[in-house]
Scaffold this motif. Structure first.
Motif, PDB file in Angstrom:
ATOM      1  N   GLY A 129      21.454  -0.516   7.713  1.00 46.75           N
ATOM      2  CA  GLY A 129      21.235  -0.840   9.117  1.00 46.75           C
ATOM      3  C   GLY A 129      21.061   0.409   9.963  1.00 46.75           C
ATOM      4  O   GLY A 129      20.803   1.502   9.468  1.00 46.75           O
ATOM      5  N   TRP A 130      21.258   0.219  11.266  1.00 46.74           N
ATOM      6  CA  TRP A 130      20.999   1.282  12.232  1.00 46.74           C
ATOM      7  C   TRP A 130      22.220   2.164  12.425  1.00 46.74           C
ATOM      8  O   TRP A 130      23.351   1.681  12.405  1.00 46.74           O
ATOM      9  CB  TRP A 130      20.592   0.670  13.576  1.00 46.74           C
ATOM     10  N   ASN A 131      21.961   3.454  12.618  1.00 46.74           N
ATOM     11  CA  ASN A 131      23.044   4.388  12.892  1.00 46.74           C
ATOM     12  C   ASN A 131      22.514   5.486  13.797  1.00 46.74           C
ATOM     13  O   ASN A 131      21.302   5.728  13.870  1.00 46.74           O
ATOM     14  CB  ASN A 131      23.583   4.989  11.589  1.00 46.74           C
ATOM     15  N   ASP A 132      23.448   6.145  14.506  1.00 42.51           N
ATOM     16  CA  ASP A 132      23.082   7.148  15.508  1.00 42.51           C
ATOM     17  C   ASP A 132      23.003   8.532  14.879  1.00 42.51           C
ATOM     18  O   ASP A 132      23.967   8.997  14.259  1.00 42.51           O
ATOM     19  CB  ASP A 132      24.114   7.185  16.637  1.00 42.51           C
ATOM     20  N   LEU A 133      21.881   9.201  15.080  1.00 44.78           N
ATOM     21  CA  LEU A 133      21.717  10.554  14.553  1.00 44.78           C
ATOM     22  C   LEU A 133      22.541  11.554  15.347  1.00 44.78           C
ATOM     23  O   LEU A 133      22.607  11.490  16.573  1.00 44.78           O
ATOM     24  CB  LEU A 133      20.248  10.964  14.613  1.00 44.78           C
ATOM     25  N   ARG A 134      23.153  12.489  14.637  1.00 48.09           N
ATOM     26  CA  ARG A 134      23.856  13.619  15.234  1.00 48.09           C
ATOM     27  C   ARG A 134      23.167  14.888  14.758  1.00 48.09           C
ATOM     28  O   ARG A 134      23.248  15.245  13.579  1.00 48.09           O
ATOM     29  CB  ARG A 134      25.334  13.625  14.825  1.00 48.09           C
ATOM     30  N   VAL A 135      22.459  15.536  15.645  1.00 52.74           N
ATOM     31  CA  VAL A 135      21.664  16.695  15.274  1.00 52.74           C
ATOM     32  C   VAL A 135      22.565  17.913  15.133  1.00 52.74           C
ATOM     33  O   VAL A 135      23.306  18.266  16.054  1.00 52.74           O
ATOM     34  CB  VAL A 135      20.561  16.960  16.313  1.00 52.74           C
ATOM     35  N   ASP A 136      22.526  18.556  13.969  1.00 47.67           N
ATOM     36  CA  ASP A 136      23.349  19.734  13.696  1.00 47.67           C
ATOM     37  C   ASP A 136      22.635  21.038  14.029  1.00 47.67           C
ATOM     38  O   ASP A 136      23.279  22.025  14.363  1.00 47.67           O
ATOM     39  CB  ASP A 136      23.772  19.734  12.229  1.00 47.67           C
ATOM     40  N   ARG A 137      21.324  21.055  13.917  1.00 54.14           N
ATOM     41  CA  ARG A 137      20.566  22.233  14.332  1.00 54.14           C
ATOM     42  C   ARG A 137      19.143  21.817  14.665  1.00 54.14           C
ATOM     43  O   ARG A 137      18.621  20.823  14.145  1.00 54.14           O
ATOM     44  CB  ARG A 137      20.568  23.309  13.242  1.00 54.14           C
ATOM     45  N   ALA A 143      11.875  17.414  17.091  1.00 50.87           N
ATOM     46  CA  ALA A 143      11.511  17.719  18.474  1.00 50.87           C
ATOM     47  C   ALA A 143      11.344  16.429  19.277  1.00 50.87           C
ATOM     48  O   ALA A 143      10.699  15.484  18.821  1.00 50.87           O
ATOM     49  CB  ALA A 143      10.219  18.530  18.506  1.00 50.87           C
ATOM     50  N   GLY A 144      11.949  16.408  20.454  1.00 54.61           N
ATOM     51  CA  GLY A 144      11.851  15.241  21.319  1.00 54.61           C
ATOM     52  C   GLY A 144      12.850  14.145  21.025  1.00 54.61           C
ATOM     53  O   GLY A 144      12.928  13.156  21.763  1.00 54.61           O
ATOM     54  N   LEU A 145      13.626  14.292  19.959  1.00 59.09           N
ATOM     55  CA  LEU A 145      14.674  13.324  19.653  1.00 59.09           C
ATOM     56  C   LEU A 145      15.988  13.783  20.260  1.00 59.09           C
ATOM     57  O   LEU A 145      16.250  14.984  20.383  1.00 59.09           O
ATOM     58  CB  LEU A 145      14.826  13.149  18.144  1.00 59.09           C
ATOM     59  N   ASP A 146      16.821  12.831  20.641  1.00 54.59           N
ATOM     60  CA  ASP A 146      18.083  13.130  21.310  1.00 54.59           C
ATOM     61  C   ASP A 146      19.261  12.751  20.435  1.00 54.59           C
ATOM     62  O   ASP A 146      19.147  11.918  19.523  1.00 54.59           O
ATOM     63  CB  ASP A 146      18.167  12.361  22.640  1.00 54.59           C
ATOM     64  N   GLN A 147      20.404  13.355  20.737  1.00 55.20           N
ATOM     65  CA  GLN A 147      21.639  12.940  20.078  1.00 55.20           C
ATOM     66  C   GLN A 147      21.843  11.435  20.296  1.00 55.20           C
ATOM     67  O   GLN A 147      21.736  10.930  21.412  1.00 55.20           O
ATOM     68  CB  GLN A 147      22.839  13.696  20.667  1.00 55.20           C
ATOM     69  N   GLY A 148      22.101  10.724  19.211  1.00 53.38           N
ATOM     70  CA  GLY A 148      22.350   9.294  19.330  1.00 53.38           C
ATOM     71  C   GLY A 148      21.137   8.415  19.133  1.00 53.38           C
ATOM     72  O   GLY A 148      21.259   7.183  19.143  1.00 53.38           O
TER      73      GLY A 148
END
Length: 212
Positions: A129-137, A143-148
């Motif tokens: 299913g769906w989950n929120d991305l947590r960008v580490d670097r 590019a253009g994607l946000d935390q969550g």
């Protein structure tokens, strides 16, 4: 410009093809070719390796396709073209997989593929299913994607990177689970960008525009 989407009977090719073709038109990235021909991969400007199912089966399918593993290796190690691995295609970038049996990967992102073990026993495995991305670097493919921002996952096994510098993003599923890895001209996503709606389409467009 040609992007080769490798067909080795182990990927969700229909939806991936449609998503890559759509974004290639939008960003002017040329043709997307679904192929099981190693020579086409050798000529491609970008290479995408999808994968669904078990690590050992996917590896056997890829290496059983005459000349394909060599063409993929040449694309990455010699020609250094932009390369994207998706789901098990990303897992095969690792050193070793432990699903069913110890299986070697390409070793381009040192690490192991281990079963997900959430801290919360109520969380089911597979992680689906769906989950929120947590960008580490920061990385050009994000590019253009946000935390969550949301991404769609279907898997029971995940990569544990040996070098934290190769971890680009993770998700929280009873503990951190690797979501995006990369180095040099290589990037891999555990989630399915072709199924991840706006987040996935943006990542695909970024990959098709990437000039490492």
């Amino acid at each position: 410009m040609t992007t080769a989407l490798i067909d080795y009977d182990s990927g969700n090719l229909h939806s991936a093809q449609k998503a890559f073709e759509r974004m290639a038109r939008e960003v002017g990235a040329g043709d997307v070719v679904v192929t099981s021909d190693p020579d086409t991969v050798r000529r491609a400007d970008r290479v995408v390796l999808p994968g669904d199912g078990a690590f050992p089966h996917c590896r056997d399918q890829l290496f059983g396709l005459s000349g394909m593993a060599e063409a993929v290796t040449e694309a990455v190690e010699t020609r250094a073209v932009p390369f994207l691995g998706i789901c098990v295609g990303m897992q095969m970038l690792a050193t070793t997989g432990h699903e069913y049996s110890e299986t070697p990967g390409f070793g381009w992102i040192p690490g192991e593929i281990c079963r997900i073990t959430p801290d919360d026993p109520a969380l089911p495995v597979p992680h689906m299913g769906w989950n929120d991305l947590r960008v580490d670097r920061a990385h050009p493919v994000l590019a253009g994607l946000d935390q969550g921002d949301h991404a769609y996952f279907v898997h029971s096994w995940a990569m544990r990177v040996a070098d934290p510098g190769h971890l680009i993003a993770h998700v929280d599923y009873g503990g951190p689970v690797t979501a995006v890895v990369g180095r040099d001209t290589i990037v891999g996503t555990q989630f399915h960008p072709e199924k991840s709606q706006a987040t996935g389409l943006r990542l695909i467009a970024n990959f098709l525009s990437w000039r490492p």
